[in-house]
Scaffold this motif. Structure first.
Motif, mmCIF file in Angstrom:
data_model
loop_
_atom_site.group_PDB
_atom_site.id
_atom_site.type_symbol
_atom_site.label_atom_id
_atom_site.label_comp_id
_atom_site.label_asym_id
_atom_site.label_seq_id
_atom_site.Cartn_x
_atom_site.Cartn_y
_atom_site.Cartn_z
ATOM 1 N N UNK A 51 38.933 26.244 53.476
ATOM 2 C CA UNK A 51 38.790 25.512 52.231
ATOM 3 C C UNK A 51 38.462 26.385 51.033
ATOM 4 N N UNK A 52 38.571 27.695 51.191
ATOM 5 C CA UNK A 52 38.299 28.639 50.093
ATOM 6 C C UNK A 52 39.530 29.501 49.844
ATOM 7 N N UNK A 53 39.598 30.053 48.632
ATOM 8 C CA UNK A 53 40.677 30.965 48.276
ATOM 9 C C UNK A 53 40.057 32.261 47.785
ATOM 10 N N UNK A 54 40.470 33.362 48.392
ATOM 11 C CA UNK A 54 40.060 34.690 47.935
ATOM 12 C C UNK A 54 41.213 35.324 47.187
ATOM 13 N N UNK A 55 40.933 35.838 45.994
ATOM 14 C CA UNK A 55 41.964 36.444 45.151
ATOM 15 C C UNK A 55 41.790 37.947 45.147
ATOM 16 N N UNK A 56 42.882 38.677 45.393
ATOM 17 C CA UNK A 56 42.826 40.131 45.522
ATOM 18 C C UNK A 56 44.037 40.753 44.840
ATOM 19 N N UNK A 57 43.900 42.003 44.414
ATOM 20 C CA UNK A 57 45.027 42.771 43.901
ATOM 21 C C UNK A 57 45.333 43.869 44.912
ATOM 22 N N UNK A 58 46.614 44.035 45.230
ATOM 23 C CA UNK A 58 47.070 45.083 46.148
ATOM 24 C C UNK A 58 47.198 46.368 45.332
ATOM 25 N N UNK A 59 46.071 47.012 45.110
ATOM 26 C CA UNK A 59 46.001 48.207 44.263
ATOM 27 C C UNK A 59 46.429 49.447 45.042
ATOM 28 N N UNK A 60 46.774 50.525 44.346
ATOM 29 C CA UNK A 60 47.202 51.750 45.038
ATOM 30 C C UNK A 60 46.188 52.267 46.055
ATOM 31 N N UNK A 61 44.897 52.041 45.825
ATOM 32 C CA UNK A 61 43.872 52.502 46.762
ATOM 33 C C UNK A 61 43.461 51.462 47.783
ATOM 34 N N UNK A 62 44.150 50.335 47.838
ATOM 35 C CA UNK A 62 43.822 49.259 48.765
ATOM 36 C C UNK A 62 43.472 47.988 48.007
ATOM 37 N N UNK A 63 43.244 46.927 48.738
ATOM 38 C CA UNK A 63 42.944 45.645 48.114
ATOM 39 C C UNK A 63 41.645 45.705 47.327
ATOM 40 N N UNK A 64 41.666 45.106 46.134
ATOM 41 C CA UNK A 64 40.485 44.989 45.287
ATOM 42 C C UNK A 64 40.283 43.528 44.950
#
Length: 131
Positions: free
Chosen positions: A109-122
């Protein structure tokens, strides 16, 4: 650039994850100018959809073609973790491309938002806007 998501997209992600349970839901995050305005469900074609996901390649190609023709941008992707957390799994981290796209992970029931950055997920803080 600040990133935002509409309240409708959040509702769609939660509904898609619930409807697919116990399998993994997956799809595309579309929009423009850093605002995610649509979550488009895509068929999970992975042979083990209870534990993994793979976007239907035809849908992915069609979305990129539509973007090139002036349609919404493919800002990122989403998938659910039916028995996991709303964050990148070890498999997600191992498969990361570092392309800067946005990823939404839906679980419990939750959403985690991440960016697939060059050094890994942020982790990516998002502003919720009407829509």
């Amino acid at each position: 650039m600040e990133t935002a998501v509409t309240s409708g997209v959040k509702a769609t992600l939660l509904a898609e994850a619930a409807a697919a349970h116990p399998l993994e839901a997956c799809g595309l995050l579309l929009g423009a100018a850093g605002v995610i305005t649509a979550a488009v469900p895509v068929r999970n074609v992975h042979p083990d959809p209870a534990r993994h996901f793979e976007l239907d390649p035809a849908a992915l190609i069609a979305a990129h073609r539509a973007e090139r023709a002036g349609g919404p941008q493919v800002l990122g992707y989403y998938h659910s973790h039916p028995t996991g957390l709303a964050e990148p799994s070890s498999t997600d981290r191992a498969c990361a491309s570092g392309d800067g796209r946005i990823w939404a992970f839906v679980a419990g029931g939750a959403i985690g938002w991440w960016r697939d950055a060059p050094g890994g997920f942020e982790a990516l803080p998002l502003r919720v806007v009407a829509g």
